[in-house]
Design a protein around this motif. Structure first.
Motif, mmCIF file in Angstrom:
data_model
loop_
_atom_site.group_PDB
_atom_site.id
_atom_site.type_symbol
_atom_site.label_atom_id
_atom_site.label_comp_id
_atom_site.label_asym_id
_atom_site.label_seq_id
_atom_site.Cartn_x
_atom_site.Cartn_y
_atom_site.Cartn_z
ATOM 1 N N ALA A 299 56.131 47.614 65.483
ATOM 2 C CA ALA A 299 57.012 46.691 64.764
ATOM 3 C C ALA A 299 57.369 45.467 65.592
ATOM 4 O O ALA A 299 57.899 44.490 65.055
ATOM 5 N N ASP A 300 57.073 45.505 66.893
ATOM 6 C CA ASP A 300 57.340 44.343 67.740
ATOM 7 C C ASP A 300 56.276 43.262 67.561
ATOM 8 O O ASP A 300 56.441 42.136 68.046
ATOM 9 N N LEU A 301 55.171 43.601 66.851
ATOM 10 C CA LEU A 301 54.099 42.644 66.570
ATOM 11 C C LEU A 301 54.212 42.163 65.125
ATOM 12 O O LEU A 301 54.845 42.818 64.291
ATOM 13 N N PRO A 302 53.619 41.007 64.792
ATOM 14 C CA PRO A 302 53.668 40.508 63.412
ATOM 15 C C PRO A 302 53.084 41.526 62.429
ATOM 16 O O PRO A 302 52.042 42.132 62.703
ATOM 17 N N SER A 303 53.750 41.713 61.308
ATOM 18 C CA SER A 303 53.293 42.677 60.309
ATOM 19 C C SER A 303 52.077 42.134 59.571
ATOM 20 O O SER A 303 52.086 40.999 59.101
ATOM 21 N N ASN A 304 51.020 42.961 59.479
ATOM 22 C CA ASN A 304 49.786 42.499 58.852
ATOM 23 C C ASN A 304 49.107 43.640 58.099
ATOM 24 O O ASN A 304 47.890 43.747 58.093
ATOM 25 N N ASN A 305 49.920 44.526 57.479
ATOM 26 C CA ASN A 305 49.353 45.683 56.790
ATOM 27 C C ASN A 305 49.902 45.741 55.367
ATOM 28 O O ASN A 305 51.075 46.023 55.158
ATOM 29 N N THR A 306 49.032 45.471 54.407
ATOM 30 C CA THR A 306 49.472 45.435 53.006
ATOM 31 C C THR A 306 49.833 46.831 52.494
ATOM 32 O O THR A 306 50.680 46.963 51.607
ATOM 33 N N LEU A 307 49.204 47.884 53.055
ATOM 34 C CA LEU A 307 49.519 49.244 52.627
ATOM 35 C C LEU A 307 50.974 49.571 52.959
ATOM 36 O O LEU A 307 51.701 50.102 52.126
ATOM 37 N N CYS A 308 51.402 49.246 54.171
ATOM 38 C CA CYS A 308 52.799 49.473 54.569
ATOM 39 C C CYS A 308 53.751 48.713 53.650
ATOM 40 O O CYS A 308 54.836 49.202 53.307
ATOM 41 N N ALA A 309 53.338 47.518 53.261
ATOM 42 C CA ALA A 309 54.193 46.680 52.416
ATOM 43 C C ALA A 309 54.357 47.256 51.010
ATOM 44 O O ALA A 309 55.383 47.055 50.363
ATOM 45 N N THR A 310 53.337 47.991 50.538
ATOM 46 C CA THR A 310 53.386 48.514 49.166
ATOM 47 C C THR A 310 54.021 49.901 49.080
ATOM 48 O O THR A 310 54.471 50.307 48.010
ATOM 49 N N LEU A 311 54.061 50.638 50.196
ATOM 50 C CA LEU A 311 54.630 51.989 50.185
ATOM 51 C C LEU A 311 56.149 51.932 50.274
ATOM 52 O O LEU A 311 56.719 51.024 50.874
ATOM 53 N N ASN A 312 56.806 52.928 49.696
ATOM 54 C CA ASN A 312 58.264 53.004 49.719
ATOM 55 C C ASN A 312 58.758 53.774 50.942
ATOM 56 O O ASN A 312 58.098 54.691 51.423
ATOM 57 N N ASP A 313 59.930 53.392 51.423
ATOM 58 C CA ASP A 313 60.637 54.137 52.475
ATOM 59 C C ASP A 313 59.800 54.286 53.749
ATOM 60 O O ASP A 313 59.653 55.378 54.297
ATOM 61 N N VAL A 314 59.231 53.180 54.202
ATOM 62 C CA VAL A 314 58.462 53.188 55.458
ATOM 63 C C VAL A 314 59.425 52.968 56.625
ATOM 64 O O VAL A 314 60.212 52.025 56.628
ATOM 65 N N GLU A 315 59.362 53.862 57.604
ATOM 66 C CA GLU A 315 60.193 53.749 58.801
ATOM 67 C C GLU A 315 59.434 52.924 59.839
ATOM 68 O O GLU A 315 58.448 53.375 60.418
ATOM 69 N N THR A 316 59.850 51.673 60.051
ATOM 70 C CA THR A 316 59.177 50.823 61.046
ATOM 71 C C THR A 316 59.718 51.145 62.423
ATOM 72 O O THR A 316 60.917 51.381 62.599
ATOM 73 N N ILE A 317 58.816 51.161 63.398
ATOM 74 C CA ILE A 317 59.213 51.598 64.732
ATOM 75 C C ILE A 317 58.412 50.864 65.796
ATOM 76 O O ILE A 317 57.242 50.514 65.592
ATOM 77 N N SER A 318 59.061 50.625 66.909
ATOM 78 C CA SER A 318 58.392 50.113 68.098
ATOM 79 C C SER A 318 58.828 50.986 69.267
ATOM 80 O O SER A 318 60.024 51.244 69.435
ATOM 81 N N ILE A 319 57.875 51.461 70.052
ATOM 82 C CA ILE A 319 58.230 52.331 71.177
ATOM 83 C C ILE A 319 59.022 51.576 72.240
ATOM 84 O O ILE A 319 59.618 52.185 73.128
ATOM 85 N N PHE A 320 59.025 50.246 72.141
ATOM 86 C CA PHE A 320 59.775 49.440 73.106
ATOM 87 C C PHE A 320 61.233 49.253 72.687
ATOM 88 O O PHE A 320 62.022 48.688 73.426
ATOM 89 N N GLU A 321 61.564 49.731 71.481
ATOM 90 C CA GLU A 321 62.933 49.596 70.987
ATOM 91 C C GLU A 321 63.540 50.989 70.798
ATOM 92 O O GLU A 321 63.133 51.744 69.918
ATOM 93 N N HIS A 322 64.501 51.333 71.634
ATOM 94 C CA HIS A 322 65.083 52.673 71.644
ATOM 95 C C HIS A 322 65.741 53.005 70.302
ATOM 96 O O HIS A 322 65.661 54.146 69.821
ATOM 97 N N ASN A 323 66.371 52.042 69.681
ATOM 98 C CA ASN A 323 67.096 52.282 68.429
ATOM 99 C C ASN A 323 66.176 52.733 67.301
ATOM 100 O O ASN A 323 66.590 53.485 66.416
ATOM 101 N N SER A 324 64.929 52.252 67.316
ATOM 102 C CA SER A 324 64.021 52.615 66.222
ATOM 103 C C SER A 324 63.631 54.093 66.303
ATOM 104 O O SER A 324 63.478 54.755 65.276
ATOM 105 N N SER A 325 63.483 54.649 67.515
ATOM 106 C CA SER A 325 63.161 56.076 67.636
ATOM 107 C C SER A 325 64.369 56.928 67.254
ATOM 108 O O SER A 325 64.219 58.021 66.694
ATOM 109 N N ILE A 326 65.583 56.427 67.524
ATOM 110 C CA ILE A 326 66.802 57.137 67.104
ATOM 111 C C ILE A 326 66.860 57.216 65.584
ATOM 112 O O ILE A 326 67.175 58.262 65.008
#
Length: 255
Positions: free
Chosen positions: A197-224
């Motif tokens: 999630a720290d990189l520009p979003s470029n995936n249309t499948l993720c955009a069309t699916l519901n309730d996608v949890e975006t995460i970056s391993i460099f951001e502690h809050n996203s894993s929480i």
């Protein structure tokens, strides 16, 4: 786990014995009505309807226990959480982040993980078994093929699936087909994760699916945030195992 301990202590106090005794008493009542039916005329008592009602209640009680048996296994053995997704989707990085330990090898070479790797941890009184799996794709490599086969097996066995999609690149048609197939088969146990999630979003499948949890391993809050979502799934599974005792396979077979 804490819940397994409480259920085991309840069993020592006779929770299973009381349940069996209740079944036995209901069967004895049904048997008494059967024997009584030989002594009286049909118009003196509605024996058939009463017997049928008693037996139906008993079978429903036992059927319900059979349905909750798998959930009881989760209490005894913990929860299997499989990370499934395409190659280089970030499964191993997420696996290590959840463990807070570099258990899986992480490289930018596609197909680095060729086998299923397991590691356990405790969260809020429950045991989690995390399984990192081989990336799903078409390949001629025999070892990688076996790893991919095992990944699908782990998806089937898992209590929860973390469906990992690289949100920074477009999924191939092959990947989209695999993801859609998994979503159809295992809808209720899947958590969809858009990695990087720290990189520009470029995936249309993720955009069309519901309730996608975006995460970056460099951001502690996203894993929480992801761990909270896993906990929510676990609570829902535990709610389905509301018997006060835990059965093993031998006891279930006898019942």
């Amino acid at each position: 786990t804490e819940i397994a301990l409480k259920r085991s202590l309840a069993q020592l106090e006779g929770s299973l014995s009381r349940w069996i005794t209740d079944i036995e008493n209901e069967l004895l009542i049904a048997l008494a009505w059967c024997e009584a039916s030989f002594e009286f005329l049909d118009d003196e008592g509605n024996f058939g309807a009463v017997i049928k009602e008693k037996l139906l209640g008993i079978t429903q009680t036992i059927t319900y226990l059979q349905k909750t048996f798998d959930h009881q296994k989760q209490i005894r053995e913990g929860f299997r959480i499989a990370l499934i997704g395409g190659v280089n989707a970030g499964k191993s990085s997420l696996f290590n982040a959840l463990l807070n330990h570099n258990r899986s090898i992480v490289t930018n070479i596609a197909g680095t993980t060729r086998d299923s790797i397991e590691a356990g941890l405790y969260r809020n009184g429950n045991h989690w078994t995390l399984i990192d799996t081989a990336g799903l794709r078409q390949t001629d490599d025999m070892i990688e093929k076996e790893g991919i086969k095992r990944a699908f097996e782990e998806a089937h066995k898992a209590d929860i699936i973390l469906l990992v999609i690289d949100s920074s690149r477009q999924s191939t048609d092959e990947e989209q087909g695999i993801y859609n197939d998994l979503l159809q088969k295992y809808t209720n146990k899947i958590i969809i994760i858009g990695t990087k999630a720290d990189l520009p979003s470029n995936n249309t499948l993720c955009a069309t699916l519901n309730d996608v949890e975006t995460i970056s391993i460099f951001e502690h809050n996203s894993s929480i945030s992801l761990e909270k979502k896993i906990e929510k799934k676990i609570k829902a599974l535990l709610a389905q195992a509301d018997c006060p005792f835990l059965l093993n396979q031998r006891q279930m077979s006898l019942i």
